[in-house]
Motif scaffolding. Structure first.
Motif, PDB file in Angstrom:
ATOM      1  N   LEU A  14       0.801  -1.219   0.000  1.00  0.00           N
ATOM      2  CA  LEU A  14       0.000   0.000   0.000  1.00  0.00           C
ATOM      3  C   LEU A  14       0.839   1.276   0.000  1.00  0.00           C
ATOM      4  O   LEU A  14       0.309   2.362  -0.231  1.00  0.00           O
ATOM      5  N   ARG A  15       2.115   1.158   0.226  1.00  0.00           N
ATOM      6  CA  ARG A  15       2.954   2.358   0.349  1.00  0.00           C
ATOM      7  C   ARG A  15       3.022   3.190  -0.930  1.00  0.00           C
ATOM      8  O   ARG A  15       3.119   4.421  -0.845  1.00  0.00           O
ATOM      9  N   PRO A  16       2.974   2.578  -2.134  1.00  0.00           N
ATOM     10  CA  PRO A  16       2.982   3.424  -3.338  1.00  0.00           C
ATOM     11  C   PRO A  16       1.785   4.369  -3.431  1.00  0.00           C
ATOM     12  O   PRO A  16       1.820   5.335  -4.194  1.00  0.00           O
ATOM     13  N   LEU A  17       0.728   4.087  -2.670  1.00  0.00           N
ATOM     14  CA  LEU A  17      -0.463   4.923  -2.714  1.00  0.00           C
ATOM     15  C   LEU A  17      -0.360   6.146  -1.807  1.00  0.00           C
ATOM     16  O   LEU A  17      -1.184   7.063  -1.902  1.00  0.00           O
ATOM     17  N   LEU A  18       0.620   6.182  -0.926  1.00  0.00           N
ATOM     18  CA  LEU A  18       0.757   7.296   0.003  1.00  0.00           C
ATOM     19  C   LEU A  18       0.988   8.610  -0.748  1.00  0.00           C
ATOM     20  O   LEU A  18       1.671   8.644  -1.775  1.00  0.00           O
ATOM     21  N   TYR A  19       0.420   9.672  -0.226  1.00  0.00           N
ATOM     22  CA  TYR A  19       0.751  10.992  -0.745  1.00  0.00           C
ATOM     23  C   TYR A  19       2.238  11.247  -0.514  1.00  0.00           C
ATOM     24  O   TYR A  19       2.880  10.589   0.309  1.00  0.00           O
ATOM     25  N   ALA A  20       2.782  12.239  -1.225  1.00  0.00           N
ATOM     26  CA  ALA A  20       4.202  12.546  -1.089  1.00  0.00           C
ATOM     27  C   ALA A  20       4.570  12.840   0.364  1.00  0.00           C
ATOM     28  O   ALA A  20       5.608  12.387   0.861  1.00  0.00           O
ATOM     29  N   SER A  21       3.710  13.563   1.073  1.00  0.00           N
ATOM     30  CA  SER A  21       3.986  13.879   2.476  1.00  0.00           C
ATOM     31  C   SER A  21       4.001  12.612   3.318  1.00  0.00           C
ATOM     32  O   SER A  21       4.815  12.470   4.241  1.00  0.00           O
ATOM     33  N   GLY A  22       3.104  11.669   2.988  1.00  0.00           N
ATOM     34  CA  GLY A  22       3.070  10.404   3.716  1.00  0.00           C
ATOM     35  C   GLY A  22       4.294   9.560   3.460  1.00  0.00           C
ATOM     36  O   GLY A  22       4.824   8.914   4.365  1.00  0.00           O
ATOM     37  N   ARG A  23       4.776   9.570   2.194  1.00  0.00           N
ATOM     38  CA  ARG A  23       5.982   8.806   1.871  1.00  0.00           C
ATOM     39  C   ARG A  23       7.205   9.373   2.596  1.00  0.00           C
ATOM     40  O   ARG A  23       8.077   8.625   3.042  1.00  0.00           O
ATOM     41  N   ARG A  24       7.257  10.715   2.705  1.00  0.00           N
ATOM     42  CA  ARG A  24       8.380  11.324   3.412  1.00  0.00           C
ATOM     43  C   ARG A  24       8.361  10.978   4.892  1.00  0.00           C
ATOM     44  O   ARG A  24       9.411  10.787   5.514  1.00  0.00           O
ATOM     45  N   ALA A  25       7.156  10.874   5.462  1.00  0.00           N
ATOM     46  CA  ALA A  25       7.038  10.581   6.896  1.00  0.00           C
ATOM     47  C   ALA A  25       7.119   9.088   7.192  1.00  0.00           C
ATOM     48  O   ALA A  25       7.270   8.703   8.356  1.00  0.00           O
ATOM     49  N   LEU A  42     -11.043   6.252  12.097  1.00  0.00           N
ATOM     50  CA  LEU A  42      -9.804   5.628  11.638  1.00  0.00           C
ATOM     51  C   LEU A  42      -9.751   5.618  10.110  1.00  0.00           C
ATOM     52  O   LEU A  42      -8.693   5.836   9.503  1.00  0.00           O
ATOM     53  N   GLY A  43     -10.887   5.367   9.471  1.00  0.00           N
ATOM     54  CA  GLY A  43     -10.934   5.378   8.012  1.00  0.00           C
ATOM     55  C   GLY A  43     -10.514   6.728   7.455  1.00  0.00           C
ATOM     56  O   GLY A  43      -9.786   6.799   6.456  1.00  0.00           O
ATOM     57  N   HIS A  44     -10.940   7.801   8.087  1.00  0.00           N
ATOM     58  CA  HIS A  44     -10.556   9.138   7.645  1.00  0.00           C
ATOM     59  C   HIS A  44      -9.059   9.345   7.796  1.00  0.00           C
ATOM     60  O   HIS A  44      -8.410   9.923   6.908  1.00  0.00           O
ATOM     61  N   VAL A  45      -8.490   8.871   8.901  1.00  0.00           N
ATOM     62  CA  VAL A  45      -7.049   9.022   9.133  1.00  0.00           C
ATOM     63  C   VAL A  45      -6.262   8.283   8.055  1.00  0.00           C
ATOM     64  O   VAL A  45      -5.292   8.808   7.492  1.00  0.00           O
ATOM     65  N   VAL A  46      -6.682   7.058   7.737  1.00  0.00           N
ATOM     66  CA  VAL A  46      -5.980   6.256   6.729  1.00  0.00           C
ATOM     67  C   VAL A  46      -6.056   6.934   5.366  1.00  0.00           C
ATOM     68  O   VAL A  46      -5.060   7.046   4.644  1.00  0.00           O
ATOM     69  N   GLN A  47      -7.234   7.409   5.001  1.00  0.00           N
ATOM     70  CA  GLN A  47      -7.384   8.039   3.691  1.00  0.00           C
ATOM     71  C   GLN A  47      -6.681   9.389   3.627  1.00  0.00           C
ATOM     72  O   GLN A  47      -6.298   9.837   2.546  1.00  0.00           O
ATOM     73  N   SER A  48      -6.459  10.024   4.780  1.00  0.00           N
ATOM     74  CA  SER A  48      -5.784  11.322   4.785  1.00  0.00           C
ATOM     75  C   SER A  48      -4.324  11.208   4.355  1.00  0.00           C
ATOM     76  O   SER A  48      -3.722  12.203   3.958  1.00  0.00           O
ATOM     77  N   VAL A  49      -3.740  10.011   4.419  1.00  0.00           N
ATOM     78  CA  VAL A  49      -2.349   9.834   3.964  1.00  0.00           C
ATOM     79  C   VAL A  49      -2.295   9.314   2.531  1.00  0.00           C
ATOM     80  O   VAL A  49      -1.210   9.080   1.997  1.00  0.00           O
ATOM     81  N   GLY A  50      -3.479   9.091   1.913  1.00  0.00           N
ATOM     82  CA  GLY A  50      -3.516   8.733   0.495  1.00  0.00           C
ATOM     83  C   GLY A  50      -3.955   7.327   0.175  1.00  0.00           C
ATOM     84  O   GLY A  50      -4.016   6.950  -1.000  1.00  0.00           O
ATOM     85  N   VAL A  51      -4.281   6.524   1.180  1.00  0.00           N
ATOM     86  CA  VAL A  51      -4.664   5.134   0.931  1.00  0.00           C
ATOM     87  C   VAL A  51      -6.185   5.010   0.941  1.00  0.00           C
ATOM     88  O   VAL A  51      -6.805   5.101   2.001  1.00  0.00           O
ATOM     89  N   ARG A 142      -6.974   8.498  -7.153  1.00  0.00           N
ATOM     90  CA  ARG A 142      -7.304   8.222  -5.753  1.00  0.00           C
ATOM     91  C   ARG A 142      -8.448   9.103  -5.260  1.00  0.00           C
ATOM     92  O   ARG A 142      -9.231   8.696  -4.399  1.00  0.00           O
ATOM     93  N   GLY A 143      -8.532  10.322  -5.807  1.00  0.00           N
ATOM     94  CA  GLY A 143      -9.596  11.215  -5.388  1.00  0.00           C
ATOM     95  C   GLY A 143     -10.976  10.629  -5.644  1.00  0.00           C
ATOM     96  O   GLY A 143     -11.897  10.800  -4.831  1.00  0.00           O
ATOM     97  N   LEU A 144     -11.136   9.921  -6.765  1.00  0.00           N
ATOM     98  CA  LEU A 144     -12.411   9.265  -7.048  1.00  0.00           C
ATOM     99  C   LEU A 144     -12.719   8.183  -6.018  1.00  0.00           C
ATOM    100  O   LEU A 144     -13.843   8.038  -5.555  1.00  0.00           O
ATOM    101  N   LEU A 145     -11.703   7.419  -5.652  1.00  0.00           N
ATOM    102  CA  LEU A 145     -11.905   6.317  -4.714  1.00  0.00           C
ATOM    103  C   LEU A 145     -12.187   6.808  -3.306  1.00  0.00           C
ATOM    104  O   LEU A 145     -12.705   6.053  -2.467  1.00  0.00           O
ATOM    105  N   LEU A 146     -11.842   8.062  -3.003  1.00  0.00           N
ATOM    106  CA  LEU A 146     -12.077   8.617  -1.673  1.00  0.00           C
ATOM    107  C   LEU A 146     -13.497   9.154  -1.509  1.00  0.00           C
ATOM    108  O   LEU A 146     -13.888   9.528  -0.408  1.00  0.00           O
ATOM    109  N   ARG A 147     -14.261   9.178  -2.584  1.00  0.00           N
ATOM    110  CA  ARG A 147     -15.623   9.720  -2.509  1.00  0.00           C
ATOM    111  C   ARG A 147     -16.544   8.787  -1.724  1.00  0.00           C
ATOM    112  O   ARG A 147     -16.645   7.598  -2.008  1.00  0.00           O
ATOM    113  N   ARG A 148     -17.229   9.354  -0.756  1.00  0.00           N
ATOM    114  CA  ARG A 148     -18.123   8.558   0.085  1.00  0.00           C
ATOM    115  C   ARG A 148     -19.273   7.955  -0.706  1.00  0.00           C
ATOM    116  O   ARG A 148     -19.787   6.886  -0.361  1.00  0.00           O
ATOM    117  N   ALA A 149     -19.699   8.643  -1.752  1.00  0.00           N
ATOM    118  CA  ALA A 149     -20.858   8.169  -2.519  1.00  0.00           C
ATOM    119  C   ALA A 149     -20.535   6.972  -3.401  1.00  0.00           C
ATOM    120  O   ALA A 149     -21.454   6.324  -3.911  1.00  0.00           O
TER     121      ALA A 149
END
Length: 264
Positions: A14-25, A42-51, A142-149
């Protein structure tokens, strides 16, 4: 507002999906000191890093306790973010592809899969389409996959069509029916006689082709032409990939049962 600090252990897949900031951290798969709103799930926290949660197989504490995306993480809690196990079998494998995956759409249709695609569909249209027809949205956005709908979706790995086909087939292992669907619209192909299509053929095709099909949707006529060998090779590779995946699943099940018996 006070923050809850969460530690995420992100699986390698799953690491390739991390945002650049997440990969740096991310150090050895661990993102430490991740601040979150105390009311955030928890789901919001996980998606906030890009997954996207569509790519997550399980969320667990270090002791193995399973957590749900709606769980509110405690301060300094460590959560393991696990990938989906493959294949992810579907009862009714129907797909919708976003506008950037036209080549993949044609190849999946070549294999006989139910694939919807339109090269001018907006993101809102795709989400509504997926909901309306109960399709899995395949995308690299990834933005499409983050949509709640969005009810069901999947991130497509790979830049090239061959890589993308391999990813979709190993993830879902759908049943294949090569050369049964129209490459243009995805509808079923029906047998057609030479006499029925003769007026629509070029002179060279009239002399050489003997077997024809017609799309039940758009009416396009198909026959084995100059690209037949290349298409046969694509189908053969995909069929072998599905067979190999089924064998791996069967072997894993045997190992699981043997392990279970050994532990009794």
């Amino acid at each position: 507002m006070p923050c809850v600090v969460v530690v995420l252990e992100v699986a390698e897949e799953l690491r390739p999906l991390l945002y650049a900031s997440g990969r740096r951290a991310c150090v050895h798969g661990v993102i430490r000191g991740l601040p979150a709103d105390p009311h955030a799930s928890l789901g919001h926290v996980v998606q906030s890093v890009g997954v996207p949660l569509t790519e997550v197989g399980a969320l667990r504490r270090c002791d193995g306790t399973a957590l749900v995306p709606s769980y509110r993480p405690a301060p300094d809690e460590v959560v393991r973010v696990m990938p989906l196990s493959r294949p992810q079998l579907l009862v009714d494998p129907r797909f919708l592809l976003d506008v950037h995956l036209g080549a993949l759409a044609r190849r999946l249709r070549l294999l006989g899969l139910d694939v919807a695609y339109r090269n001018d569909a907006a993101d809102d249209d795709l989400v509504a389409w997926a909901r309306r027809e109960h399709r899995v949205l395949l995308t690299r956005d990834r933005g499409l996959l983050l949509r709640r709908a969005l009810p069901r979706g999947a991130y497509v790995r790979g830049q090239l069509p061959d890589e993308q086909v391999r990813d979709v087939l190993t993830r879902f292992a759908p049943p294949l029916a090569p050369f049964t669907r129209c490459l243009s619209c995805g509808a079923w192909l029906r047998p057609a006689t030479r006499e029925q299509v003769l007026d629509e053929l070029a002179p060279g095709t009239r002399r050489t082709a003997t077997r024809f099909t017609r799309c039940a949707g758009c009416g396009r006529v198909f026959w084995r032409g100059a690209h037949a060998r290349r298409l046969d090779a694509l189908v053969a590779a995909a069929t072998a990939r599905i067979s190999a995946g089924a064998g791996n699943v069967a072997a894993s099940e045997v190992r699981r049962r043997e392990h279970s018996r050994a532990g009794r």
